[in-house]
Design an enzyme around this catalytic site. Sequence first.
Site, PDB file in Angstrom:
ATOM      1  N   LYS A  71       0.839  -1.194   0.000  1.00 25.40           N
ATOM      2  CA  LYS A  71       0.000   0.000   0.000  1.00 25.40           C
ATOM      3  C   LYS A  71       0.879   1.251   0.000  1.00 25.40           C
ATOM      4  O   LYS A  71       1.971   1.254   0.584  1.00 25.40           O
ATOM      5  CB  LYS A  71      -0.896  -0.030   1.241  1.00 25.40           C
ATOM      6  CG  LYS A  71      -1.965   1.055   1.309  1.00 25.40           C
ATOM      7  CD  LYS A  71      -2.840   0.820   2.539  1.00 25.40           C
ATOM      8  CE  LYS A  71      -3.867   1.918   2.726  1.00 25.40           C
ATOM      9  NZ  LYS A  71      -4.707   1.665   3.929  1.00 25.40           N
ATOM     10  N   SER A 147      -9.433   2.268   3.624  1.00 22.63           N
ATOM     11  CA  SER A 147      -8.481   2.978   2.784  1.00 22.63           C
ATOM     12  C   SER A 147      -7.604   2.065   1.938  1.00 22.63           C
ATOM     13  O   SER A 147      -6.846   2.543   1.087  1.00 22.63           O
ATOM     14  CB  SER A 147      -7.585   3.867   3.656  1.00 22.63           C
ATOM     15  OG  SER A 147      -6.818   3.086   4.559  1.00 22.63           O
ATOM     16  N   SER A 171     -10.019  -0.275   7.592  1.00 26.31           N
ATOM     17  CA  SER A 171      -9.447  -0.158   6.251  1.00 26.31           C
ATOM     18  C   SER A 171      -8.919  -1.449   5.651  1.00 26.31           C
ATOM     19  O   SER A 171      -8.524  -1.466   4.487  1.00 26.31           O
ATOM     20  CB  SER A 171      -8.323   0.886   6.255  1.00 26.31           C
ATOM     21  OG  SER A 171      -8.866   2.162   6.461  1.00 26.31           O
TER      22      SER A 171
END
Length: 483
Positions: A71, A147, A171
């Site tokens: 990420k 997220s 997330s």
Amino acid sequence: MRLTEYVSFDAVGLAELIAGGEVTPVEVEAAAREAERAVGPRINAVVETWPADDAPAPGSAPLAGVPFLIKDIAVAMAGRRMELGSRLAAGHVPGADSALMRRFRRAGLVTFGRTATPELAYGITTEPVVHGPTRNPWDPGRSAGGSSGGAGAAVAAGVVPLAHATDAAGSIRIPAACNGLFGLKPTRGRISVGPFFDEIFNGLAVHGALSRTVRDSAVLLDLVSGPEPGDPYVAPEPARPYAREVTRDPGALRIGVLTHAWGGRRTTPAVADALARTVSLLESLGHRVTEAEVGLGVGWEEFLLANVRQWTAQLAVQIDELAAATGRPVDATTLEPPTLAGYRHGQKVTGTEFVTALGLRNRVARSLARSFDAYDVLLTPTLPELPVPLGTYAEGVAELDGPGWLDRLFDRSPFTAAFNVAGTPAMSVPVVADAGTGLPVGMQFAAGYGREGRLFRLAGQLERAAPWSGRTPAVWAGDPAAR
């Protein structure tokens, strides 16, 4: 390696092929890159790829040679950009690996790119201005969640079998629910977040992964868990490797069900139906499932206010550090409206207010801990609704102040954040799909502090009883039409 063959294996399966000499790591990596090229333009999940600099020997580690994506926040890879989905951090290149990145390398993973995140991971849909929206592979007009939405979309579409993710209020679990994946948020302190983010959101945020199979997440957690010297939070050692838990019988569990959320938002009929079908499955497996009344120990408005203070104060510090490092201003040219509003509110949070918020965190943790005296596992929908259309969260956003943005996020995802505040493990499992649309629906299971083993045993049982790996989304790298 043919793409249709590549997408049929999970990470453990690919590692076994490589270890047995049936394919080479180079061939597998080439297939992953082909998969990204096939689906990337339609889902916008991967913001950058690069030539991989890891070349683990086949069989040298449990996941040796498996393609992997990180990420674009919270994990630093030396010499590779980490821009946090923000114009403020554009061009930022860490000079050294973070502790977790070193562990990914030791696990044998071949990291070849980074996935999209909303700006500074400050949202539950992945639609950053700097990269544009990440689209849900099941319905490209809908959100992939956030997220870790880029990770979720990439795994669901077959680019990689598992990917790095983070979770400060849902997330990992929210993208798992939106994209039909397995996602487990570990116990606070299970995976080191150091040395750059030791106190990120004061223990609310953790590292983890998104995967198509339960065993992939279990094996990866075995490989990357454990503290680094000086870590502020340390989780208790598990009784046995998580990979072994997946195949063990969970026994007859006491499962408490929360249909409607603490904040008062009603669960939609489609999700309530999915929850009812999940309960029926659990009962058929011998579990005792009852409606539960679980208190947070505080009122919802007090819970929200404490989170607003913790989140925005931490956000303000992070933004000031980024601005100092990049020499850029903190204004509308570098930050999106919700982030800038959060920053401005965070600057006004007093030390007394912040310490009070930390005290509330501990009250919630103790209240939820008492619930696990009565129940082995708590069950909720991961989200109260199906994946929302892209743009939903942007409506009227320019008029929201810092608390208003977080109120919107917590209202739309009311089940997940409490387990971050308490520090307990929780997972989203794609047990069933929506009967009307075929869209995935995630079910959240939570257990007491340090009890990931219990969750993995239950997840393994559910995966065997109601397999989901055969469901593939509309945008799928294994579909010949995708190429």
